[in-house]
Scaffold this motif. Sequence first.
Motif, short mmCIF file in Angstrom:
data_model
loop_
_atom_site.label_atom_id
_atom_site.label_comp_id
_atom_site.label_asym_id
_atom_site.label_seq_id
_atom_site.Cartn_x
_atom_site.Cartn_y
_atom_site.Cartn_z
N ALA A 131 0.84 -1.20 0.00
CA ALA A 131 0.00 0.00 0.00
C ALA A 131 0.88 1.24 0.00
O ALA A 131 2.00 1.22 0.50
N ASN A 132 0.36 2.29 -0.59
CA ASN A 132 1.00 3.60 -0.57
C ASN A 132 0.02 4.57 0.06
O ASN A 132 -1.15 4.59 -0.31
N ILE A 133 0.52 5.34 1.00
CA ILE A 133 -0.35 6.23 1.75
C ILE A 133 0.29 7.61 1.81
O ILE A 133 1.50 7.74 1.97
N GLU A 134 -0.52 8.63 1.65
CA GLU A 134 -0.09 10.01 1.87
C GLU A 134 -0.74 10.48 3.16
O GLU A 134 -1.94 10.29 3.35
N ILE A 135 0.08 11.07 4.03
CA ILE A 135 -0.42 11.52 5.33
C ILE A 135 -0.02 12.97 5.57
O ILE A 135 0.92 13.49 4.96
N SER A 136 -0.71 13.57 6.51
CA SER A 136 -0.32 14.86 7.04
C SER A 136 -0.11 14.64 8.53
O SER A 136 -1.01 14.19 9.24
N GLU A 137 1.11 14.90 8.99
CA GLU A 137 1.47 14.75 10.41
C GLU A 137 1.35 16.10 11.09
O GLU A 137 1.86 17.10 10.60
N GLN A 138 0.68 16.12 12.24
CA GLN A 138 0.60 17.32 13.07
C GLN A 138 1.31 16.97 14.38
O GLN A 138 0.85 16.09 15.10
N THR A 139 2.41 17.66 14.66
CA THR A 139 3.22 17.34 15.83
C THR A 139 3.38 18.55 16.72
O THR A 139 3.57 19.67 16.24
N GLN A 140 3.34 18.29 18.03
CA GLN A 140 3.56 19.30 19.05
C GLN A 140 4.73 18.85 19.91
O GLN A 140 4.75 17.72 20.39
N LEU A 141 5.73 19.72 20.09
CA LEU A 141 6.89 19.44 20.94
C LEU A 141 6.87 20.39 22.12
O LEU A 141 6.64 21.59 21.95
N GLU A 142 7.11 19.83 23.29
CA GLU A 142 7.11 20.64 24.51
C GLU A 142 8.55 20.87 24.97
O GLU A 142 9.32 19.93 25.09
N HIS A 143 8.88 22.14 25.24
CA HIS A 143 10.20 22.52 25.73
C HIS A 143 10.19 22.63 27.24
O HIS A 143 9.19 23.05 27.83
N GLY A 144 11.29 22.24 27.84
CA GLY A 144 11.45 22.41 29.28
C GLY A 144 11.80 23.85 29.59
O GLY A 144 12.13 24.64 28.69
N PRO A 145 11.76 24.24 30.86
CA PRO A 145 12.09 25.61 31.23
C PRO A 145 13.58 25.92 30.99
O PRO A 145 14.43 25.06 31.10
N VAL A 146 13.82 27.16 30.63
CA VAL A 146 15.18 27.67 30.45
C VAL A 146 15.37 28.79 31.47
O VAL A 146 14.61 29.76 31.46
N ASN A 147 16.34 28.62 32.36
CA ASN A 147 16.59 29.61 33.42
C ASN A 147 15.31 29.92 34.20
O ASN A 147 15.02 31.07 34.52
#
Length: 178
Positions: A114-130
């Motif tokens: 099978a061949n599939i076309e997808i749209s990925e929606q990604t969320q990345l969370e950052h840790g605190p800086v200072n």
Amino acid sequence: MTRQQRITMVAVVALLAVTSCAAPAPQPDAEAKAAVQALIERAIDRRNHQVVSGFSSAKEDIGKDFVPDAVDRIELEYGQLHQRRDAIAPHGVLLTDSGSEITIKKFTITDAGANIEISEQTQLEHGPVNGVQGPSEGYVYDQKVELAKSGEGWKIVSISPLRPGKPYPTTIVDPDTL
């Protein structure tokens, strides 16, 4: 209308009738589509988590979702994502979580798989800086996924950008470097 024109017209009509009778490509049922979506989301989540502090995947985990021929390439990709994660850590950039969802845009079953076309929606969370919480980071990324039948289910042969080009999102390795 001349005899030659009539013959040509009949030939065109016959050709159209034959080509319109060709069997359409088989379409996946809702259960198969849901299983494939879960497989792809699991593989993408695992890839994206490679940039999260303290996370890594064993070769056995990769083999659950990918065909055997793809496992070494995916392991190399994960290694490059670990290097990226480790390179930004001394600068106070710490990714603490990721979450992804996909939307299947096109699903074509072939003789080979099978061949599939997808749209990925990604969320990345950052840790605190200072002591200050950084903003989250998100992206939408269109990809194509090639699948092969494996027993009663599917395994991923490859995942690649639908439209290759730089810059790639944080969790995507340039395919030319693999």
